[in-house]
Motif scaffolding. Sequence first.
Motif, PDB file in Angstrom:
ATOM      1  N   GLU A 200       0.863  -1.094  -0.057  1.00  0.00           N
ATOM      2  CA  GLU A 200      -0.079   0.026   0.054  1.00  0.00           C
ATOM      3  C   GLU A 200       0.940   1.097  -0.075  1.00  0.00           C
ATOM      4  O   GLU A 200       0.581   1.996  -0.847  1.00  0.00           O
TER       5      GLU A 200
ATOM      6  N   LEU B 236      -2.756   0.977 -10.754  1.00  0.00           N
ATOM      7  CA  LEU B 236      -1.206   0.149 -11.171  1.00  0.00           C
ATOM      8  C   LEU B 236      -1.717  -1.316 -11.711  1.00  0.00           C
ATOM      9  O   LEU B 236      -2.391  -1.768 -11.092  1.00  0.00           O
TER      10      LEU B 236
ATOM     11  N   ALA C 171       2.759   1.621  -3.356  1.00  0.00           N
ATOM     12  CA  ALA C 171       1.612   1.905  -4.398  1.00  0.00           C
ATOM     13  C   ALA C 171       1.385   3.504  -4.266  1.00  0.00           C
ATOM     14  O   ALA C 171       1.374   4.073  -5.333  1.00  0.00           O
ATOM     15  N   ALA C 172       1.113   3.817  -3.172  1.00  0.00           N
ATOM     16  CA  ALA C 172       0.785   5.546  -2.636  1.00  0.00           C
ATOM     17  C   ALA C 172       1.892   6.198  -2.982  1.00  0.00           C
ATOM     18  O   ALA C 172       1.553   7.424  -3.261  1.00  0.00           O
ATOM     19  N   SER C 173       3.227   5.782  -3.294  1.00  0.00           N
ATOM     20  CA  SER C 173       4.287   6.621  -3.461  1.00  0.00           C
ATOM     21  C   SER C 173       4.514   7.131  -4.711  1.00  0.00           C
ATOM     22  O   SER C 173       5.234   8.133  -4.975  1.00  0.00           O
ATOM     23  N   GLY C 174       3.819   6.525  -5.834  1.00  0.00           N
ATOM     24  CA  GLY C 174       4.121   6.928  -7.153  1.00  0.00           C
ATOM     25  C   GLY C 174       5.294   6.331  -7.800  1.00  0.00           C
ATOM     26  O   GLY C 174       5.747   6.542  -8.811  1.00  0.00           O
TER      27      GLY C 174
ATOM     28  N   LEU D 269      -6.024  -2.439  -3.746  1.00  0.00           N
ATOM     29  CA  LEU D 269      -5.242  -1.316  -3.694  1.00  0.00           C
ATOM     30  C   LEU D 269      -4.323  -1.121  -4.822  1.00  0.00           C
ATOM     31  O   LEU D 269      -3.935   0.390  -5.224  1.00  0.00           O
ATOM     32  N   THR D 270      -4.087  -2.173  -5.651  1.00  0.00           N
ATOM     33  CA  THR D 270      -3.367  -1.647  -7.061  1.00  0.00           C
ATOM     34  C   THR D 270      -4.632  -0.912  -7.866  1.00  0.00           C
ATOM     35  O   THR D 270      -4.278   0.104  -8.650  1.00  0.00           O
TER      36      THR D 270
ATOM     37  N   ARG E 175      -6.828   0.885  -6.865  1.00  0.00           N
ATOM     38  CA  ARG E 175      -7.064   2.454  -5.873  1.00  0.00           C
ATOM     39  C   ARG E 175      -5.923   3.046  -6.669  1.00  0.00           C
ATOM     40  O   ARG E 175      -6.345   4.532  -6.826  1.00  0.00           O
ATOM     41  N   HIS E 176      -4.910   2.524  -6.897  1.00  0.00           N
ATOM     42  CA  HIS E 176      -3.532   3.475  -7.319  1.00  0.00           C
ATOM     43  C   HIS E 176      -3.292   3.373  -8.840  1.00  0.00           C
ATOM     44  O   HIS E 176      -2.667   3.962  -9.197  1.00  0.00           O
TER      45      HIS E 176
END
Length: 256
Positions: A104, A138, A107-110, A132-133, A135-136
């Motif tokens: 998570e 990916l 993934a949130a870090s970009g 989570l992927t 959501r971001h």
Amino acid sequence: MIPIQVDGRPLAGGRLPAVCAPLVARSRAALASEAAAVAAKQPDLLEWRVDFFEAIGDTGEVLAAAADLRAASAGIPILFTRRCQREGGQPIALDEPQVLALYEAVAASGCADLMDFEMGNEAAHVAQVRALTRRHGLPLVLSFHDFQYTPDEAELRARFEQAQRLEADVAKVAVMPQAMEDVHRLLGATLQASRTLGIPVISMAMGGLGAVTRLCGGAFGSALTFAVGAAASAPGQIPIEDVRAALAVLQRATAA
């Protein structure tokens, strides 16, 4: 046969197979150095095998290393992978909920463009990574590895189909052959999956017997092959220069 999509564009311009080089450095400084050296060889994708990273238990250090990797990657997309020990990964001092929290955060870090997770993990954990992927934004590679043998044809087909059923964006199957018949079976299953599934597929047979699949897998529908940039992450990987040369010969011959 479907190429892998990254940020809405086909990886390697849609060429099959694209070439991925693993990164297995154990420290932050070594990772940045390894990434710069490997990126200079111009693979289509870099895979950070974070299970090799000694500070994997320190999320802040992982995120700092991920940022360094992004800066050193020369714009090459990054696949983030914690390979579980059961499927050939390194032992790590994290339990599975902590691994999911790390996914998570990364993934949130970009700092990653795709993520890999084993489809054989607990169903709830696979669903959490899938969520989570998405959501971001990916793509998710759901993978299966057997370092001991090659399953029969029905199981190989089932593994590719399982990834699609679990809503993967890419299905990956890697196995260990004991005879050339195993290699033949894997390539046949790959061809069938590439023609019938609605997602890209990746496959390889590992070890010396399976090395041929790293060169000709694209002809059977495998969207990605793994090649050594600095250090191997699995048995049978071939230096990126040799893979590029062999692929160029095959592609010229098949285009004739």
